[in-house]
Design an enzyme around this catalytic site. Structure first.
Site, PDB file in Angstrom:
ATOM      1  CE1 TYR A 197       1.891   2.852   8.364  1.00 34.75           C
ATOM      2  CE2 TYR A 197       0.589   4.536   9.315  1.00 34.75           C
ATOM      3  CZ  TYR A 197       0.597   3.723   8.343  1.00 34.75           C
ATOM      4  OH  TYR A 197      -0.266   3.607   7.388  1.00 34.75           O
TER       5      TYR A 197
ATOM      6  CG  HIS B 230      -5.786   1.809   6.875  1.00 30.87           C
ATOM      7  ND1 HIS B 230      -5.849   0.467   6.378  1.00 30.87           N
ATOM      8  CD2 HIS B 230      -7.003   2.173   7.558  1.00 30.87           C
ATOM      9  CE1 HIS B 230      -6.930  -0.142   6.892  1.00 30.87           C
ATOM     10  NE2 HIS B 230      -7.690   0.855   7.542  1.00 30.87           N
TER      11      HIS B 230
ATOM     12  NE  ARG C 163      -2.237   0.885   3.784  1.00 33.20           N
ATOM     13  CZ  ARG C 163      -1.495   1.583   4.689  1.00 33.20           C
ATOM     14  NH1 ARG C 163      -1.029   2.877   4.593  1.00 33.20           N
ATOM     15  NH2 ARG C 163      -0.894   0.998   5.708  1.00 33.20           N
TER      16      ARG C 163
END
Length: 359
Positions: free
Chosen positions: A269, A260, A256
């Site tokens: 992150y 998200h 990805r």
């Protein structure tokens, strides 16, 4: 279908060169120039839909959007393997699959704009609407597949979900039921490496496809950025299901590249170095290089694809901006298939509230 493989199936390398694979290459031997071009075109259009919808959300026109950037090959490759009467059960990120199933651009953002309970007519395209409850679609796909089997139908279903969903009980229950009753369902895991901010290593200490083996379900890993390889293994799995051999599990290794959802900040992150590594494996670039190596692309074709992508994006934007706001009472429509006492009580209470505030 093989019960296990020690490395992801790959038929096209990132530089566009073919990979010799005597097991899986024959599964797509019939895919010629027209089909390769069509897959590439769908991948480009899917990305353009994603880009436009993301921009609409950033501009305040959508409440939320779950980007698919980087996962085009997994979605388009698998969707091209489906027969018209197969049924796709999606999560919330499969706009590319929806495109291939015939969902109109005008219908793709209705739910995300908050003007309807759903986006499209599921039965018309044989694909469910976005499912926000993580993993629930695995149960739905299994139940539908088993019912079709009992009726003697020779269809298959496919359940799309991410690596994070494999930690949900619903997926475990679906795998168990499907294995016990030989339901003709394909479990398609898009392992994009991140379940929001949780890396895939915390979802499973072993390759996710191996989990299926514990249920007696054959599992395979595939390079999820290789559309041709995804098409091959999905065709194999669907035939396995339609023949009465039962369920199977595909783990498409992809990434990805965006957030998200548009409510997420992935810079908190993951590293730029990791993102750059996967940019070099971009699925659209890979398919473009394959077409160029095999002299199946030229400037006229690229222009044709871009014109199509821009036209689809324009339709999506115009439709989104002109969607009428629903009446407040529409909130209670289509919640149940038949009248329901509690819904009617809630409708009356809400109507009284609106009247009380002068709505």
């Amino acid at each position: 279908m093989p019960e296990k493989n020690t490395y992801p199936v790959q038929l096209v390398q990132p530089d566009g060169r073919r990979v010799f694979d005597p097991v899986h290459a024959p599964l797509v031997a019939d895919i010629g120039a027209a089909q390769l071009r069509a897959m590439y075109s769908d991948m480009v259009v899917a990305r353009r839909i994603d880009t436009e919808a993301t921009a609409l959300q950033r501009q305040g026109q959508l409440g939320l959007w779950p980007p698919l950037l980087g996962q085009e090959a997994a979605q388009i490759g698998s969707a091209h393997a489906l027969n018209p009467d197969d049924y796709a059960f999606c999560s919330y990120r499969e706009a590319g699959v929806a495109l291939c199933r015939g969902v109109a651009p005008e219908d793709m953002t209705r739910l995300w704009r908050g003007v309807a309970h759903s986006c499209w007519d599921a039965d018309a395209v044989k694909m469910t609407n976005p499912a926000i409850v993580v993993g629930a679609q695995g149960l739905h796909a299994t139940g539908y597949a088993y019912a079709a089997h009992l009726e003697g139908s020779e269809i298959a279903t496919i359940a799309y979900f991410g690596d994070g969903a494999t930690s949900q009980g619903d997926i475990a229950e679906a795998l168990g039921f499907a294995a016990s009753w030989s339901a003709p369902v394909v479990f398609f895991c898009q392992n994009n490496h991140w379940a929001i901010s949780a890396p895939v290593r915390v979802q499973s200490a072993t390759p996710i496809a191996r989990r299926a083996l514990g249920y007696g379900i054959p599992g395979v890993q595939v390079d999820g950025n290789d559309a041709l390889a995804v098409l091959a293994v999905t065709r194999q799995a669907l035939q396995h299901a339609r023949s009465g051999a039962g369920p199977s599990f595909i783990e498409a290794i992809t990434y990805r590249m965006g957030p998200h959802t548009t409510a997420d900040d992935p810079t908190r992150y993951r590293t730029d170095a990791e993102l750059e590594l996967w940019r070099q494996r971009d699925p659209i670039d890979r398919m473009r290089r394959l077409l160029e190596r095999e002299q199946l692309s030229d400037s006229d074709f690229e222009t044709e694809v871009e014109v199509r992508a821009d036209a689809v994006a324009a339709r999506l934007r115009t439709a989104t901006l002109t969607m009428p706001d629903p009446e407040p009472g529409d909130l209670f429509e289509h919640v149940y298939a038949t009248p329901h006492r509690l819904i009617e009580e809630e409708r009356r209470a809400y109507t009284a509230y609106l009247e009380g505030v002068g709505r």
